[in-house]
Enzyme design. Structure first.
Site, PDB file in Angstrom:
ATOM      1  N   GLY A 216       0.372  -3.772   4.141  1.00 44.73           N
ATOM      2  CA  GLY A 216       0.002  -5.279   4.262  1.00 44.73           C
ATOM      3  C   GLY A 216       1.399  -6.006   4.812  1.00 44.73           C
TER       4      GLY A 216
ATOM      5  N   HIS B  73      -8.854   3.525  -2.568  1.00 41.70           N
ATOM      6  CA  HIS B  73      -7.538   3.291  -2.401  1.00 41.70           C
ATOM      7  C   HIS B  73      -6.768   2.267  -3.600  1.00 41.70           C
ATOM      8  CE1 HIS B  73      -3.907   1.958  -0.298  1.00 41.70           C
ATOM      9  NE2 HIS B  73      -4.403   0.846   0.463  1.00 41.70           N
TER      10      HIS B  73
ATOM     11  N   CYS C 205      -0.590   2.653   6.267  1.00 41.18           N
ATOM     12  CA  CYS C 205       0.073   1.085   6.822  1.00 41.18           C
ATOM     13  C   CYS C 205       0.182   0.341   5.625  1.00 41.18           C
ATOM     14  CB  CYS C 205      -1.367   0.618   7.691  1.00 41.18           C
ATOM     15  SG  CYS C 205      -2.791   0.559   6.780  1.00 41.18           S
TER      16      CYS C 205
ATOM     17  N   CYS D 144       0.692  -1.194   0.106  1.00 44.61           N
ATOM     18  CA  CYS D 144      -0.041  -0.241  -0.129  1.00 44.61           C
ATOM     19  C   CYS D 144       0.914   1.502   0.066  1.00 44.61           C
ATOM     20  CB  CYS D 144      -0.922  -0.048   1.106  1.00 44.61           C
ATOM     21  SG  CYS D 144      -2.110  -1.237   1.036  1.00 44.61           S
TER      22      CYS D 144
END
Length: 424
Positions: free
Chosen positions: A402, A370, A400, A125
């Protein structure tokens, strides 16, 4: 304060706080500063149902790259000659290995010649932010003076649910629970954060309602106009739901823990198609070319955290980035924190003691969407145009990641910057 994660003898996670004195930067501009002279994004549209759903990633990236350099077909001079770009990094998560070739094709087709090198990067991300950081680092190291950091994702073309699990030695990996936690579905990590820190469904839904309300207001006021470049006739985001209320969200059932969960489709980020691109160079190069400066790259940090609660990543990455820039949380005027889930985003805001009015002033991923590989670059575009519009100075981009990480960057507005691209 900086947060670090330790494990007690009983196996419990502890967040430890270390006070860092502010050394707020007052140094004069340097010719070697890494600066941003253009930052744009495409509209963000719903995967499978939205206006960009039938387009492949190359088309989205091409639009962002053309917009970033102001390449047009009407004879208008580009921002800089495309052949002067010395490297391009593009964040992308879901495309197969061959996707890199497709994105390289987009670069060449859109008017940036094959003499300009190209690469993709995948830190999940944060990939769009990582791509920009890679270019910023190359400039700071003196390897190049001009480069583009970008990101793209077509979650319509490559849906998350069709991505197969990694090929690993599961006999070996199963002996290490934290390694296996890297495979925890993102929605389950959201529930883990909710349960660990005692968050309520009402808190999450309230956060989501506010995201949509802020984004709807911004869209109605034309706030996103300067950061968006159209893709064909599509020129606005289509995931924003202006009428979202606590009552409408309360009707949605939890997805990942139907009996006791609180994460729903309404308080999580949307699956989205989109792209973004950022043009960086040294301050000396920008001045030589008489290009107004939109912002200055000040610091970047990536920190690890337990994979099963990966959503806390911004709470450990933001203090590290601030420390590197000699700043404290109170020095920052605008925070763009990715709303992967209302659970983790709201918790990070509270844990860091941030002023909620400074966080995502025009909504975040719950309302805007996103597109995994593009989000970091998109946030930079949104942040820098907001600083310019409001005359504010410092901003932070964070998300954040993954498998258990967080990333953050600190940027500074360049006072007096003006719009440096004409609308296409």
């Amino acid at each position: 304060a900086a947060l670090t994660i330790t494990t007690t003898q009983a196996g419990q996670l502890e967040l430890n706080e270390e006070t860092i004195p502010s050394t707020k930067m007052t140094s004069p501009p340097s010719p070697k500063d890494v600066v941003i002279v253009s930052a744009v994004r495409t509209p963000l549209c719903r995967a499978r149902k939205g206006a960009l759903a039938k387009l492949t990633p190359d088309t989205l990236l091409s639009a962002a790259l053309r917009g970033c350099l102001n390449i047009s077909d009407n004879g208008t001079a580009p921002l800089i000659p495309p052949e002067d770009v010395q490297d391009i990094y593009v964040g992308n998560v879901l495309s197969p290995a061959s996707g890199c070739a497709g994105l390289r094709m987009a670069q060449i087709q859109c008017g940036i010649p094959s003499s300009v090198p190209f690469s993709t990067t995948n830190r999940q991300c944060s990939s769009g932010l990582q791509a920009v950081a890679n270019i910023a680092n190359a400039i700071a190291a003196g390897q190049i003076t001009i480069g583009i950091g970008a990101g793209v994702e077509s979650m319509s073309t490559y849906p998350m649910h069709k991505i197969k699990a990694p090929d690993v030695d599961y006999d070996a990996m199963s002996s290490c629970q934290e390694a296996m936690d890297c495979l925890t579905p993102m929605g389950v990590t959201s529930e883990n954060v909710t349960k660990k820190y005692g968050l309520t469904r009402q808190e999450l839904d309230k956060f989501a309602v506010l995201s949509h309300a802020k984004a709807a207001k911004a869209q109605a006021n034309g706030t996103f106009r300067d950061e968006i470049v159209p893709v064909g006739s599509v020129d606005k985001d289509d995931g924003i739901r202006a009428g979202t209320t606590m009552e409408t969200l309360a009707k949605l059932r939890p997805v990942f823990d139907p009996e006791n969960g609180s994460t729903t489709a309404g308080n999580a980020s949307q699956m989205t198609d989109g792209a973004a691109a950022v043009l960086l160079m040294t301050r000396e190069e920008a001045q030589k070319r008489h290009l107004p400066i939109l912002g200055v790259w000040r610091s970047f940090a990536v920190k690890g955290c337990p994979p099963r609660i990966m959503g806390i990543g911004p709470a450990v990455a933001i203090p590290a980035a601030l420390s590197a820039a000699g700043l404290q949380t109170s020095d920052i005027d605008v925070y763009e924190i990715n709303e992967a889930f209302a659970s983790q985003a709201s918790w990070c805001v509270k844990e860091l003691g941030l002023d909620e009015n400074k966080v995502n002033p025009h909504g975040g991923a719950i309302a805007l969407g996103h597109p995994l590989g593009a989000t970091g670059a998109r946030q930079i575009a949104t942040l820098l145009h907001e600083l310019k519009r409001t005359g504010k100075r410092y901003g932070v981009v964070s998300m954040c990641i993954g498998t258990g990480m967080g990333a953050a960057a600190v940027l500074e507005a360049d006072v007096g910057a003006s719009t440096i691209r004409s609308r296409m």
